[in-house]
Design a protein around this motif. Sequence first.
Motif, PDB file in Angstrom:
ATOM      1  N   UNK A 170       9.112  35.214  -7.760  1.00 19.91           N
ATOM      2  CA  UNK A 170       8.065  36.515  -7.965  1.00 19.91           C
ATOM      3  C   UNK A 170       6.695  35.392  -8.474  1.00 19.91           C
ATOM      4  N   UNK A 171       7.238  34.378  -8.559  1.00 19.46           N
ATOM      5  CA  UNK A 171       5.960  33.100  -9.317  1.00 19.46           C
ATOM      6  C   UNK A 171       5.037  33.112  -7.783  1.00 19.46           C
ATOM      7  N   UNK A 172       5.497  32.996  -7.243  1.00 22.05           N
ATOM      8  CA  UNK A 172       5.346  32.334  -5.373  1.00 22.05           C
ATOM      9  C   UNK A 172       4.494  33.884  -5.316  1.00 22.05           C
ATOM     10  N   UNK A 197      11.931  34.863 -11.985  1.00 16.18           N
ATOM     11  CA  UNK A 197      11.813  34.532 -10.790  1.00 16.18           C
ATOM     12  C   UNK A 197      12.501  35.432  -9.950  1.00 16.18           C
ATOM     13  N   UNK A 198      13.542  35.930 -10.136  1.00 18.51           N
ATOM     14  CA  UNK A 198      14.041  37.039  -9.260  1.00 18.51           C
ATOM     15  C   UNK A 198      14.824  37.474  -9.961  1.00 18.51           C
ATOM     16  N   UNK A 199      14.444  39.374  -9.386  1.00 20.06           N
ATOM     17  CA  UNK A 199      14.645  40.349 -10.458  1.00 20.06           C
ATOM     18  C   UNK A 199      15.724  41.150  -9.397  1.00 20.06           C
ATOM     19  N   UNK A 251      23.560  45.248 -13.443  1.00 20.69           N
ATOM     20  CA  UNK A 251      22.974  44.896 -14.182  1.00 20.69           C
ATOM     21  C   UNK A 251      21.565  45.407 -13.862  1.00 20.69           C
ATOM     22  N   UNK A 252      21.098  46.310 -12.332  1.00 23.12           N
ATOM     23  CA  UNK A 252      20.249  47.245 -11.875  1.00 23.12           C
ATOM     24  C   UNK A 252      20.138  48.554 -12.325  1.00 23.12           C
ATOM     25  N   UNK A 253      21.389  48.731 -12.867  1.00 18.18           N
ATOM     26  CA  UNK A 253      21.934  50.123 -13.275  1.00 18.18           C
ATOM     27  C   UNK A 253      21.708  49.748 -14.883  1.00 18.18           C
ATOM     28  N   UNK A 254      21.353  48.295 -15.682  1.00 18.12           N
ATOM     29  CA  UNK A 254      21.149  48.993 -16.648  1.00 18.12           C
ATOM     30  C   UNK A 254      19.136  48.632 -17.304  1.00 18.12           C
TER      31      UNK A 254
END
Length: 474
Positions: A285-287, A266-268, A430-433
């Motif tokens: 994301x689901x909404x 639901x979140x990134x 996490x964003x970098x990976x």
Amino acid sequence: MLFNSFAFWLFFLVVGLLYHRLPHRRQNVLLLIASYFFYGCWDYRFLSLIVLSTLIDYAVALGIQAARGQRKKRLLLTISLCSNLGILAFFKYYGFFAAELDTLFHTIGIPMLLPTLQVVLPVGISFYTFQTMSYTIDVYRGDCKPTRDLLDFAVYVSFFPQLVAGPIERATHFLPQVTHQRVWRPEYFREGLYLVVLGLFKKVFVADNMAVLANAIFATPSSQLTGPEVLVGVYAFAFQIYGDFSGYSAIARGVSKWLGFDLMVNFRMPYFAVDPSDFWRRWHISLSQWLRDYLYIPLGGNRHGSLFTYRNLTLTMLLGGLWHGANWTFIAWGAFHGVLLCAYRLWATRKSAATKTKQPQKLAPRLLSMLLMFHLVCISWLLFRAETIAQAGSFAWLMATNFAWTPLATMMLGMVTFYAGPLLLFEAWLEFRGELESLLDVGWGWRGLAYSYALLMCFCFPPPAAATFIYFQF
């Protein structure tokens, strides 16, 4: 409340111990009982609404499948939509629109005596209503086949980990997991543990501590504040709502993993978005996908020229704002995001026309885009959190005109850095990976250290008062 107490974890432990010893059919029976018990601990009277919505959409979906003519199918779909939206509108919007109509008619000199009702908003009603509506719409479109097993459908509607705050699961993704035999895999435990620990860290350490700052600022008259104090208060709310909502979603996904289910992400890392469209591909994301597939595209999407595209974007975001609650601040929040999407689309269209070849964005411009987008989102959070439009306006005026830095602003900024900084650093990694669960790829030693830090922070820096999840009110 069960949601905020040790009783929840005891409840889940008992369910888990029983669950994995049962065959598939009895697992679903236990899940339904547990889900209704979980929801009933808030207010058992509103269980009737879930049951009613379940029965209506179960019957309508079977009727749509059996119907031969398109006219009958449309009639059945209309019954489902009107029933669900009627229940939602009564409990969520009646009081707001009744008061606004009364004020309007009194303003023009026409007395209007609308009945005043003190209606309690059932927790999570927007989430499970949208979930059941998507089921009947998908059956009508032929995207999925209805289930004939009422038990399976009832579990799909009321699955307790995501019942009260999502994610809003599509039947095409989640219903087969309910109807088919679940196979336990060892990796489900470690994936679930990672998600639950991360969710607790976001909720308890980040969100609940940020709530103290945000609540203090928004409870203070604007005459007693400076612009930087308001700005840092908005920062605090930005991390409160993100930690709170994404923390719940992570816990829901983790608990579901332990039960053998896979809920959608639901979140990134939404605060690393570089533009409004990118933000809505990362936030709730689901909404976002629900509004795109069941509102924006049926309105025409981007198929009929720029003017209609901008209209559709604006209407979708306005209704997305109204989905969050019956208040002009939510409508203004939706309108603001609609304007952002339209402005970015216009700018991107002109830029692409001027640039023949698309160049990859360099690091410095990307960081500047992230910083700009984060502050635009913070402006929208000011509208979202404010009690009234007037308060939002006065706070915005302070930020634009009063630049006096105070010791309070310094102290608050230090607290935001201490509580939200580690989460931002982790999500930057996490964003970098490019992978949400990169921590699972490192050795147990590093993982154990990360889990120990997260849990120690929750125990050593507990919030002054426990706070319910923000999205329970929606």
